[in-house]
Design a protein around this motif. Structure first.
Motif, PDB file in Angstrom:
ATOM      1  N   ALA A 139       0.838  -1.207   0.000  1.00 18.52           N
ATOM      2  CA  ALA A 139       0.000   0.000   0.000  1.00 18.52           C
ATOM      3  C   ALA A 139       0.870   1.254   0.000  1.00 18.52           C
ATOM      4  O   ALA A 139       1.981   1.263   0.547  1.00 18.52           O
ATOM      5  CB  ALA A 139      -0.916  -0.014   1.216  1.00 18.52           C
ATOM      6  N   PRO A 140       0.382   2.342  -0.641  1.00 13.72           N
ATOM      7  CA  PRO A 140       1.146   3.599  -0.653  1.00 13.72           C
ATOM      8  C   PRO A 140       1.460   4.070   0.767  1.00 13.72           C
ATOM      9  O   PRO A 140       0.608   4.028   1.646  1.00 13.72           O
ATOM     10  CB  PRO A 140       0.208   4.575  -1.365  1.00 13.72           C
ATOM     11  CG  PRO A 140      -0.678   3.707  -2.208  1.00 13.72           C
ATOM     12  CD  PRO A 140      -0.867   2.455  -1.419  1.00 13.72           C
ATOM     13  N   GLY A 141       2.713   4.477   0.959  1.00 11.87           N
ATOM     14  CA  GLY A 141       3.135   4.993   2.255  1.00 11.87           C
ATOM     15  C   GLY A 141       3.392   3.926   3.297  1.00 11.87           C
ATOM     16  O   GLY A 141       3.610   4.250   4.466  1.00 11.87           O
ATOM     17  N   CYS A 142       3.389   2.646   2.868  1.00  8.40           N
ATOM     18  CA  CYS A 142       3.609   1.574   3.854  1.00  8.40           C
ATOM     19  C   CYS A 142       4.953   0.898   3.615  1.00  8.40           C
ATOM     20  O   CYS A 142       5.826   1.428   2.925  1.00  8.40           O
ATOM     21  CB  CYS A 142       2.464   0.575   3.820  1.00  8.40           C
ATOM     22  SG  CYS A 142       2.302  -0.365   5.385  1.00  8.40           S
ATOM     23  N   ALA A 143       5.138  -0.287   4.124  1.00  9.53           N
ATOM     24  CA  ALA A 143       6.445  -0.919   4.282  1.00  9.53           C
ATOM     25  C   ALA A 143       7.230  -1.068   2.986  1.00  9.53           C
ATOM     26  O   ALA A 143       8.436  -0.797   2.952  1.00  9.53           O
ATOM     27  CB  ALA A 143       6.268  -2.284   4.945  1.00  9.53           C
TER      28      ALA A 143
END
Length: 298
Positions: A139-143
């Protein structure tokens, strides 16, 4: 030859018992007088209860009374042993099979009633797929993008990881269900209560299985398998070497089962059970000879 030898031994045992009877008549009172005296002492309450006989060990095998054995008492004074219940014969040996009791069955509460429930296989949990590994959340902005978990990410719920490679669950073959282990896929279970009432209810126990929930098998214990001989019209069963007592039913005992050896009495006589007509229940029966050794709690 073996059967002839056995018959000869039985005749010898009977002859020994009869000769002992003749000697007893000349030296001491008859069995009828001995037992009449004991019956009178019991009626006067001159005895101490020792416990309920659970098992009797004889030369010819063990006699298993289960929970319904006779009470054993020691007469006061003298210390002679006495049986407090009428002769009922020897009870059948009852064992539980692996089959469900047919008389107390109900719908299984651990499955859908047809023998299936959600698969509980490793890493399946009813999904039909087995998780082989995890990967970083895309997901955008995740790991995967930032190298660290986004605590507010809805896709991975803030863990930074999502399910990666999967395979069909070998336990349920992708069906998401498996056979119920409790009812063995039958959809039925035996509750042990009358007419299949819930096991935690106040309904009476099922009479067919005694509340066990399994079909019972019965093996008879024939009294004539334990015959030593005859004596003054009594059938002699034994000789007795050990007994198991359920002591908690009549006296203060920390543990319910106690073991005792039966030793020869002062005249060298071993313990035995005597009954007038063993084929007829509801009559008195007696303990003769032997002395009770020390009781050991098991």
């Amino acid at each position: 030859m073996a059967s002839a030898g056995t018959a000869q031994m039985e005749r010898k045992s009977t002859g020994q018992a009869q000769r002992a009877s003749s000697r007893s008549k000349s030296k001491v009172e008859s069995l009828a007088k001995i037992f009449a005296r004991r019956d009178a002492a019991v009626k006067r309450g001159e005895f101490d209860l020792l416990g309920r006989i659970y098992l009797v060990r004889t030369e010819r095998g063990d006699i298993d009374f289960g929970k319904d054995g006779p009470f054993l008492a020691k007469l006061d004074p003298g210390g002679e042993l006495a049986l407090m219940n009428e002769w009922k014969g020897f009870p059948d040996i009852v064992t539980a099979t692996h089959e469900l009791c047919p008389d107390c069955q109900a719908k299984c509460l651990s499955c859908d009633g047809e023998g299936h429930r959600l698969c509980m296989g490793l890493n399946c949990g009813g999904a039909g797929r087995m998780i082989l590994g995890y990967e970083q959340c895309p997901a955008p902005g995740c790991a995967r993008e930032t190298g660290k978990a986004n605590r507010g990410c809805e896709q991975c719920e803030g863990s930074g990881k999502v399910v990666g490679q999967t395979a069909e669950c070998p336990s349920c073959k992708g069906t998401k269900k498996q056979s119920c282990p409790l009812c063995r896929g039958t959809g039925r279970m035996s509750t042990g209560r009358k007419d299949g009432a819930p096991s935690d209810s106040n309904a009476p126990y099922c009479a067919s299985c005694n509340g066990i929930g399994r079909k019972l098998e019965r093996e008879p214990q024939a009294w004539n398998d334990y015959v030593l001989g005859t004596m003054e019209g009594f059938t002699v069963l034994g000789p007795i070497h050990e007994i198991l007592l359920r002591a908690d039913v009549c006296r203060d005992a920390k543990q319910s089962i106690e073991l005792a050896s039966i030793l020869p009495d002062a005249d060298g006589n071993l313990g035995a059970l005597l009954v007038k007509k063993p084929e007829t229940t509801g009559q008195p029966w007696y303990w003769l000879g032997g002395e009770l050794g020390n009781l050991t709690r098991l």
